[in-house]
Write a protein that holds these residues in place. Structure first.
Motif, short mmCIF file in Angstrom:
data_model
loop_
_atom_site.label_atom_id
_atom_site.label_comp_id
_atom_site.label_asym_id
_atom_site.label_seq_id
_atom_site.Cartn_x
_atom_site.Cartn_y
_atom_site.Cartn_z
N GLU A 1 -21.75 18.86 82.15
CA GLU A 1 -20.67 18.19 82.64
C GLU A 1 -20.33 18.75 83.87
N ALA A 2 -19.92 19.98 83.75
CA ALA A 2 -19.14 20.60 85.16
C ALA A 2 -20.08 20.64 86.10
N TRP A 3 -21.17 20.77 86.13
CA TRP A 3 -22.07 20.92 87.43
C TRP A 3 -22.02 19.88 88.26
N PRO A 4 -21.93 18.56 88.00
CA PRO A 4 -21.70 17.34 88.92
C PRO A 4 -20.39 17.47 89.41
N ILE A 5 -19.46 17.76 88.72
CA ILE A 5 -18.16 17.84 89.24
C ILE A 5 -17.96 18.88 90.34
N LEU A 6 -18.46 20.09 90.05
CA LEU A 6 -18.42 21.18 91.08
C LEU A 6 -19.19 20.86 92.25
N ALA A 7 -20.29 20.15 92.03
CA ALA A 7 -21.31 19.94 93.18
C ALA A 7 -20.57 19.26 94.39
N VAL A 8 -19.52 18.16 94.22
CA VAL A 8 -18.89 17.79 95.17
C VAL A 8 -17.47 18.60 95.55
N ALA A 9 -17.08 19.59 94.72
CA ALA A 9 -15.95 20.33 95.16
C ALA A 9 -16.14 20.97 96.34
N SER B 1 -26.33 31.47 89.59
CA SER B 1 -27.86 30.79 89.69
C SER B 1 -28.13 29.49 89.10
N GLU B 2 -27.67 29.43 87.94
CA GLU B 2 -27.76 28.17 87.19
C GLU B 2 -27.05 26.78 88.13
N PHE B 3 -25.86 27.01 88.61
CA PHE B 3 -25.47 26.07 89.55
C PHE B 3 -26.11 25.73 90.67
N GLN B 4 -26.70 26.73 91.25
CA GLN B 4 -27.48 26.56 92.67
C GLN B 4 -28.63 25.90 92.20
N ALA B 5 -29.32 26.16 91.11
CA ALA B 5 -30.39 25.37 90.53
C ALA B 5 -30.20 23.82 90.46
N TYR B 6 -29.24 23.71 89.72
CA TYR B 6 -28.73 22.37 89.72
C TYR B 6 -28.46 21.52 90.87
N GLN B 7 -27.85 22.32 92.02
CA GLN B 7 -27.66 21.46 93.35
C GLN B 7 -28.83 21.47 94.08
N GLU B 8 -30.03 22.22 93.91
CA GLU B 8 -30.98 22.04 94.70
C GLU B 8 -32.13 20.99 93.99
N ASN B 9 -31.88 21.09 92.69
CA ASN B 9 -32.59 19.55 91.96
C ASN B 9 -32.10 18.23 92.15
#
Length: 408
Positions: free
Chosen positions: A164-172, A197-205
């Motif tokens: 749940e946190a990744w999409p929130i941080l993706a636009v922060a 690393s995991e957050f970066q992978a989320y953004q790249e995908n």
């Protein structure tokens, strides 16, 4: 509010107390959106003069657009229960979509209470303190909401929370991304490099698309320009009287598209440009601004241009001629500034309301931008030195500065 709708009463177009709150909001108070009428009354008693409420319906595009005409800051003050939290999460992306120039803050009251309950049970001062000190950035609010009801000591729950946190941080902003990833690492014992690393992978995908709805926000990344009341961030409008107000001072936005603003400028410099053009076009505005005892342009080139214009006016008379002024200045860098200002502001009718908005931005936001620039330099230095303690301290200072700034 259970009154039936009619052509004369449309809940999606009306805000309770807007007639009383409009003046304070235009004067610089943030617009504070509450759920209930009694909440507005209690908030007003506690000194929140910009308090409004929806008329028994969810926040609508019309509500947002009406508020965005007169303010660049909106604070959501919904009840602390599940329904209030849901309403806040829905309102954040709506505001950003309809008014991207507006900065958003969220005030979350403790123990599931609403503002009226806080005032009645704990007193006016307790409510005032909650409204003054409880402002969260949208990222803070959404991260807290994602934690609610989860036992984050449990590995499965923690992994669900991260999803749940990744999409929130993706636009922060990058600062908040760094801040929260470090706090996740410290609070829950995760390896920071693994989280990054995991957050970066989320953004790249993620597919290339518009902002993610759950975390869309503007407060975390202040826009380079806060538009004066009634302006769009994309179109340079002409002023017209508001509907039903043939000669009033409130600006109404005409939608004729004109050249877009230079996004590389800070909002303070943008306001300085608009103010300078207003002073050039209107002798009355020039006299008005010069009469202010504490005013000076932040950027010296605009102060110099004002002085040059006064000298030119004494020589050429009150009627402004762009070509004549450029010949008078005879400095290529300053002439380029003048031509850029004329392209973006030259067709705008001078209004006292807009001039006051420019002054408000310059006088209130210049210290903020200066402090942010200093902190950004310190943060870059700390990162270059791999000083993790300093990075956490400085990012915390940045978050607190943004939080304080949102409520001014």
């Amino acid at each position: 509010m259970n009154s039936p709708e009619s052509p004369f009463f449309n809940k999606g177009h009306l805000l309770y107390n807007f007639d009383q709150a409009r003046g304070p909001i235009r004067a610089g108070q943030p617009a504070m959106i509450f759920e209930g009428f009694m909440d507005v009354i209690s908030a007003t008693i506690a000194g929140a003069e910009g308090a409004v409420a929806t008329m028994g319906t969810a926040l609508t595009e019309t509500h947002v657009k009406d508020l965005a005409k007169i303010t660049d800051r909106i604070l959501l003050v919904y009840d602390g229960d599940a329904a209030g939290q849901k309403a806040a999460k829905r309102s954040i992306p709506l505001i950003r979509q309809q008014a991207p120039q507006v900065e958003i803050g969220v005030i979350s009251l403790p123990d599931g209470r609403d503002p009226d309950e806080v005032r009645r049970e704990q007193g006016v001062e307790a409510l005032k303190a909650a409204l003054d000190d409880g402002v969260l950035t949208p990222t803070e609010f959404l991260i807290q909401a994602a934690k609610n009801g989860k036992n984050l000591e449990n590995q499965a729950a923690y992994l669900d929370f991260l999803k749940e946190a990744w999409p929130i941080l993706a636009v922060a902003s990058p600062v908040e991304q760094d801040y929260f990833l470090r706090h996740f690492s410290e609070d829950y014992g995760s390896d920071l490099a693994a989280l990054q690393s995991e957050f970066q992978a989320y953004q790249e995908n993620q597919p290339s698309q518009g902002p993610v709805e759950t975390g869309s926000q503007n407060f975390d990344q202040p826009s380079d320009w806060v538009a004066p009341s009634g302006w769009s961030d994309n179109d340079l409008p002409a002023w017209q009287p508001e509907e039903g107000n043939s000669g009033g001072s409130q600006p109404y936005l005409a939608t004729a598209p004109v050249q877009q603003f230079d996004s590389t400028l800070t909002r303070v410099e943008r306001a300085e440009q608009g103010l300078l053009m207003a002073m050039i076009k209107s002798p009355a505005m020039l006299t008005y601004v010069k009469s202010l005892p504490d005013f000076a342009f932040v950027h010296p080139e605009y102060q110099l241009l004002m002085m040059l214009f006064e000298a030119y006016q004494q020589q050429a008379g009150p009627d402004f001629d762009l070509a004549g002024f450029l010949d008078f200045v005879q400095k290529p860098d300053l002439n380029q500034k003048v031509m850029a200002i004329d392209r973006e502001f030259g067709t705008l009718e001078v209004q006292r309301d807009a001039v006051d908005d420019y002054l408000r931005v310059i006088l209130k936001d210049a210290p903020y931008e200066s402090q942010m620039a200093t902190l950004d330099k310190k943060l870059s230095l700390a990162r270059n030195q791999h000083d993790n303690a300093a990075i956490i301290q400085i990012t915390t200072e940045i978050i607190n500065l943004k939080r304080t700034y949102s409520h001014k």
